[in-house]
Enzyme design. Sequence first.
Site, PDB file in Angstrom:
ATOM      1  N   HIS A   1      19.419  53.169  -4.129  1.00 47.12           N
ATOM      2  CA  HIS A   1      18.908  54.162  -3.176  1.00 47.12           C
ATOM      3  C   HIS A   1      19.980  55.174  -2.777  1.00 47.12           C
ATOM      4  O   HIS A   1      19.658  56.220  -2.221  1.00 47.12           O
ATOM      5  CB  HIS A   1      18.292  53.482  -1.948  1.00 47.12           C
ATOM      6  CG  HIS A   1      19.272  52.970  -0.949  1.00 47.12           C
ATOM      7  ND1 HIS A   1      19.533  51.627  -0.785  1.00 47.12           N
ATOM      8  CD2 HIS A   1      20.057  53.616  -0.065  1.00 47.12           C
ATOM      9  CE1 HIS A   1      20.434  51.485   0.167  1.00 47.12           C
ATOM     10  NE2 HIS A   1      20.766  52.670   0.617  1.00 47.12           N
TER      11      HIS A   1
ATOM     12  N   ASP B   1      17.091  47.304  -5.968  1.00 48.73           N
ATOM     13  CA  ASP B   1      17.982  48.320  -5.403  1.00 48.73           C
ATOM     14  C   ASP B   1      19.402  48.067  -5.904  1.00 48.73           C
ATOM     15  O   ASP B   1      20.268  47.607  -5.170  1.00 48.73           O
ATOM     16  CB  ASP B   1      17.902  48.253  -3.873  1.00 48.73           C
ATOM     17  CG  ASP B   1      18.616  49.411  -3.204  1.00 48.73           C
ATOM     18  OD1 ASP B   1      18.917  50.399  -3.908  1.00 48.73           O
ATOM     19  OD2 ASP B   1      18.867  49.322  -1.991  1.00 48.73           O
TER      20      ASP B   1
ATOM     21  N   SER C   1      25.676  50.854   2.781  1.00 46.00           N
ATOM     22  CA  SER C   1      24.855  50.613   1.593  1.00 46.00           C
ATOM     23  C   SER C   1      25.667  50.552   0.324  1.00 46.00           C
ATOM     24  O   SER C   1      26.652  51.278   0.168  1.00 46.00           O
ATOM     25  CB  SER C   1      23.841  51.739   1.435  1.00 46.00           C
ATOM     26  OG  SER C   1      22.814  51.557   2.328  1.00 46.00           O
TER      27      SER C   1
END
Length: 821
Positions: free
Chosen positions: A87, A139, A209
């Site tokens: 992402h 992801d 992330s």
Amino acid sequence: MSQHLLLPLAILAISPIPGAFQDSALSPTQKEPEDLDCGRPEPSARIMGGSDSQPGTWPWQVSLHQGGGHICGGSLIAPSWVLSAAHCFVTNGTLEPAAEWSVVLGVHSQDGPLDGAHVRAVAAILVPDNYSGVESGADVALISSLVLPTDPLPLPWVLQEVELRVLGEAACQCLYSRPGPFNLTFQLLPGMLCAGYPEGRRDTCQGDSGGPLVCKEGGRWFQAGITSFGFGCGRRNRPGVFTAVAPYEAWIREQVLGSEPGPAFPTQSPELQSGLPEPTDENCTIALPECGKAPRPGAWPWEAQVLVPGSRPCYGALVSESWVLAPASCFPGRISSDLPPRDLDNWRVMLPSRPRAERVARLVPHENASWDDASNLALLQLRAPVNLSVAPRPVCLPHPEHYFLPGSRCRLARWGHTEPVPGAGSLLEAELLGVWWCHCLYGRQGESVPPPGEPPLAICPAYQEEEVAGRCWNYSHWSLLCREEGTWFLAGIRDLPSDCLRPRAFYPLQTHGPWISHVTRGAYLEDQLAWDWGPEGEETETQTCPPHTEHGACGLRPEPALTGGLWPWLAEVHVAGERVCTGILVAPGWVLAATHCILRLGSTTVPYIEVYLGRAGASPLPQSHQVSRLVISIRLPRHLGLRPPLALLELSSRVEPSPSALPICLHPGGTPLGASCWVLGWKDPQDRVPVAAAVSILTPRLCHCLYQGILPPGTLCVLYAEGQEDRCEVTSAPPLLCQTEEGSWVLVGMAIRGSRDLFAAIGPEETWISQTVGEAHFLHPSGFPHWLPEGGDLCPPDMARASGSPRAALFLLLLTLLIQG
Ligand SMILES: *[C@@H]1O[C@H](CO)[C@@H](O)[C@H](O)[C@H]1NC(C)=O
Ligand SMILES: *[C@@H]1O[C@H](CO)[C@@H](O)[C@H](O)[C@H]1NC(C)=O
Ligand SMILES: *[C@@H]1O[C@H](CO)[C@@H](O)[C@H](O)[C@H]1NC(C)=O
Ligand SMILES: *[C@@H]1O[C@H](CO)[C@@H](O)[C@H](O)[C@H]1NC(C)=O
Ligand SMILES: *[C@@H]1O[C@H](CO)[C@@H](O)[C@H](O)[C@H]1NC(C)=O
Ligand SMILES: *[C@@H]1O[C@H](CO)[C@@H](O)[C@H](O)[C@H]1NC(C)=O
Ligand SMILES: *[C@@H]1O[C@H](CO)[C@@H](O)[C@H](O)[C@H]1NC(C)=O
């Protein structure tokens, strides 16, 4: 509402605050058994409840940059391969060009030496074909890089690390199945891994992330997961969600085929590979709030008294093990300077059940404290954290989107340099008003109401019966604590100017959540615990306040669902213990009623009269909402001879405006244009359940013709809607009122003795009412005059009163006028 809470962590740009972490409090990392816990080092200013890592501790950690700034983390898994999250690189379904990205290795802090930092260009970004969004899984991303010369970059953070517990799939799903913030639940998918703590507070956040979740086994570190997303940060029962690396081993091997050396996938214990031991059943332990529990209202275990040499004690609230929140205005002269106060060594904080006073390490005023009353806050760090137990215990703080429900039970608590108020205790109880009421009653005129869910501008308590003579709240400062499911939140601070009344409007504390959490890195920000609205409960979003008069709000009527009177101006006027008349609150100390009901013909004495407000509702209101007053004088207009129709009753003391007792607006004359009108009365004089019958007000000409010659000037005639004539009884003299197009309720007339259809208009008495009652709320004049000069020839002869029923007569009259016209 449900989608925006799913936060793909790096899509929101990180906004690091330079220097903010050089001297912050670092909560000690608690060691858990090694085989169960994973260190998760991250380059992020946002890891919650973590601590600075030692330089060189996490040599595989990389930072992925786009446009010169950190976007995501990653891990070096082979000399030219970095593992991260998909992402980070996919926007709107499209993979971003590799050329925009760079990989930064070996950076620990902007303040440390950058010698070890290497920047590499990105050659390719690989994402699984079937990746469609974080919530669907997969992801994961591989970045292949090229070595470039070192190029120093400003990196405003110190690499953070935090220990997290990997949660079993069933336990994690169990937590995520509990309604959380915004009543959200989430279905975990295969290939997702949870890590964190049911009680929250230690977590990853925006900017983390793509970074690795690593676990140590047999002296070696393994990467178990890739930081994917979370529901907010550090929330209770909402652990972070990671992409499990093991299921993507084949995909990773395939992508890096031919690279020498490639990534290592040494054999792990089966336990680790399958995501650690987990309970086989679906039971899990839901964490309950650890803050905001008080043995009883008033005995606040978070009450902190800050003692500064040379000034009075300042009351604040404990918000974590090491931090106290208090008004910055308690420390004048110490908040403007960047330097710590010189006498900080002598400052002390008293906390409940602590044998000795605590010493203060640091004062952090809010940056806007000196000019913004709503930011009049400072945080004080204690030298040593206190052990939390029954007392001291911190208060819960609201997240920015917290919506305190109307009707919430609240209390006032001491705040800042406060003066004692005589006989406090039970007087400090309050109930929260809805946003709309708060804004319309106390907010500025004409402003639109902030929708629930956005931080409101003000938060208002409604008190139970107010008036206690001689008690003045002028110099007292309070915070507002509101309770949800037995847990107390610090909802508001510092009253706005309130004359001699209890504080009316508070600044909401929720807007300060991010600042408090940023400074303290561990205050108890707690999710909303009480939910009871559906989509229809949020209608207030589009409402605007009806126009105010110069004396403030009038004629506001609460929604039936809210607590408070349905007709907050409707009063029961108990006369001489023998009959009850309808009264209408027209100002805080005045009620208007029909003279014929109050004073019986022939009686020469002034009767004993009591007035009750807050009784009129579809269901009876709690006793506490009722207000009663004695009538100390009756005023009649002099110019109308012996028996004027309207009487003003002066109350023994004021009734402060609230949803259960609010004055109505007064109609200055003319037909209220575009208004809907009702006769408001009781079904019967015994049980007094209010009923409203829809009526139309006839034009003066029709009225005059219909009752030709017999009506006193200033009389209004109404026509009931079909079947509504008999809804309310008439002996109590019901009022005639209308709701204007702007939404205000206005009083237009009071019933004339013995009649359902005739009302004495308020408008012609404006001068007398305004002179008697300074605060009467007359709206601006509009419409036509009600009473035309005498002009009998306007009416067709013999048509009026041609038949027994006014409806039939009216019909004939209308017909005649139409034919003539
Ligand atoms: C995302 O894609 C849609 C349709 O492909 C487009 O209308 C929209 O503008 C795009 N949004 C952004 C932020 O690029
Ligand atoms: C993507 O494909 C892989 C391999 O076929 C599969 O294991 C995985 O579940 C898929 N993920 C999604 C989100 O469809
Ligand atoms: C889950 O907890 C309940 C209540 O404690 C217990 O009755 C039930 O047996 C547990 N479920 C399993 C599968 O152990
Ligand atoms: C201080 O005020 C400015 C200007 O209104 C605002 O942008 C900033 O966010 C405020 N600071 C904090 C910590 O709220
Ligand atoms: C706090 O609790 C810990 C463990 O329960 C104990 O070892 C420590 O002495 C306590 N500290 C204080 C100041 O009471
Ligand atoms: C409190 O304030 C009101 C209005 O400002 C004022 O009339 C009153 O005298 C004050 N009371 C005291 C005790 O200072
Ligand atoms: C919360 O969500 C559940 C499931 O979607 C729903 O049944 C419930 O009514 C919701 N509660 C509130 C207060 O919105």
